[in-house]
Motif scaffolding. Structure first.
Motif, PDB file in Angstrom:
ATOM      1  N   GLU A 151      34.580  35.086  33.747  1.00 55.10           N
ATOM      2  CA  GLU A 151      35.847  34.433  34.089  1.00 55.10           C
ATOM      3  C   GLU A 151      37.008  35.405  33.918  1.00 55.10           C
ATOM      4  O   GLU A 151      37.880  35.514  34.798  1.00 55.10           O
ATOM      5  N   LYS A 152      37.031  36.125  32.808  1.00 51.86           N
ATOM      6  CA  LYS A 152      38.102  37.100  32.574  1.00 51.86           C
ATOM      7  C   LYS A 152      38.117  38.173  33.660  1.00 51.86           C
ATOM      8  O   LYS A 152      39.178  38.559  34.150  1.00 51.86           O
ATOM      9  N   ALA A 211      40.957  35.557  40.984  1.00 49.65           N
ATOM     10  CA  ALA A 211      40.175  34.332  41.179  1.00 49.65           C
ATOM     11  C   ALA A 211      41.027  33.090  40.932  1.00 49.65           C
ATOM     12  O   ALA A 211      41.899  33.078  40.069  1.00 49.65           O
ATOM     13  N   ILE A 212      40.725  32.058  41.713  1.00 54.54           N
ATOM     14  CA  ILE A 212      41.393  30.764  41.599  1.00 54.54           C
ATOM     15  C   ILE A 212      40.346  29.759  41.120  1.00 54.54           C
ATOM     16  O   ILE A 212      39.221  29.739  41.625  1.00 54.54           O
ATOM     17  N   GLU A 213      40.724  28.924  40.154  1.00 50.92           N
ATOM     18  CA  GLU A 213      39.792  27.924  39.632  1.00 50.92           C
ATOM     19  C   GLU A 213      39.946  26.608  40.390  1.00 50.92           C
ATOM     20  O   GLU A 213      41.056  26.150  40.666  1.00 50.92           O
ATOM     21  N   ASN A 256      29.412  31.867  37.384  1.00 49.90           N
ATOM     22  CA  ASN A 256      30.173  31.187  36.351  1.00 49.90           C
ATOM     23  C   ASN A 256      29.763  29.733  36.267  1.00 49.90           C
ATOM     24  O   ASN A 256      29.215  29.175  37.224  1.00 49.90           O
ATOM     25  N   LEU A 296      35.094  29.370  40.300  1.00 49.53           N
ATOM     26  CA  LEU A 296      36.112  30.412  40.394  1.00 49.53           C
ATOM     27  C   LEU A 296      35.887  31.174  41.694  1.00 49.53           C
ATOM     28  O   LEU A 296      34.808  31.724  41.907  1.00 49.53           O
ATOM     29  N   LYS A 303      39.203  36.564  37.150  1.00 48.59           N
ATOM     30  CA  LYS A 303      40.615  36.160  37.132  1.00 48.59           C
ATOM     31  C   LYS A 303      41.528  37.379  37.176  1.00 48.59           C
ATOM     32  O   LYS A 303      42.616  37.320  37.746  1.00 48.59           O
ATOM     33  N   VAL A 334      37.289  34.133  44.335  1.00 49.46           N
ATOM     34  CA  VAL A 334      38.148  35.293  44.588  1.00 49.46           C
ATOM     35  C   VAL A 334      38.477  35.267  46.076  1.00 49.46           C
ATOM     36  O   VAL A 334      37.584  35.428  46.908  1.00 49.46           O
TER      37      VAL A 334
END
Length: 169
Positions: free
Chosen positions: A25-26, A33-35, A96, A100, A29, A102
């Motif tokens: 995730e880190k 990346a958009i959740e 993930n 998420l 993002k 990209v």
């Protein structure tokens, strides 16, 4: 004893996956990346936690032991783990537990993703049915197979919408 080994294996697997997911995730993002689906994510985590609690309670309260088909079921479950890790490795940093995306990345079409859009979800569905069946825990098997089916409808719709909107084919 075997109950705790099996449950311990799958619980540890989930905990390690959460650590990998947090690391991934880190990374994604950091590249934009958009959740998506954040509102249903806590329910999914709660469902998986409740699955293991339900399994333990059912086994203990009803004094369940290994099924007469234990070895066959366990071999089948272990074989599904190959698909799980093949799927996770195929996605790499993009894998993930959250959705998420990209923007403008390419959709992954290697590994099991050549044949299935959501191979890891298939593995999870198999696990939620077959782990309880290892111990004849039918209530947990039926309940969480149904809950997972509902969760997957919500999750796959959310994921497909996000992928179609933000990824390149």
């Amino acid at each position: 004893m075997i109950v705790w080994l099996v449950i311990g294996f799958f619980v540890c697997q989930r905990l390690i996956e959460m650590l990998v997911a947090k690391r991934n995730e880190k990374k994604v993002k950091a590249i934009g990346a958009i959740e998506f689906g954040a509102s249903h994510y806590p329910y999914m985590v709660a469902m998986h936690t409740a699955f293991f609690l339900s399994l333990i309670v059912e086994i203990k309260l009803l004094h369940k032991g290994p099924s007469q088909y234990f070895l066959v079921l366990l071999l089948f479950l272990m074989a599904t783990q190959i698909i799980r890790y093949w799927a996770l490795c195929s996605l790499g940093t993009y894998w993930n537990t959250k959705i998420l995306v990209v923007p403008n990345a390419m959709i992954v079409k290697k590994g099991p993703y050549r044949w299935l859009k959501h191979p890891n979800y298939v593995v999870v569905a198999i696990e939620l049915l077959f782990i309880p069946l290892l111990f004849d825990a039918y209530v947990t098997a039926i309940l969480f197979t149904c809950l997972n089916a509902w969760m997957m409808v919500v999750r796959i719709q959310t994921e497909e919408k996000a992928l179609n909107q933000y990824l390149l084919n």
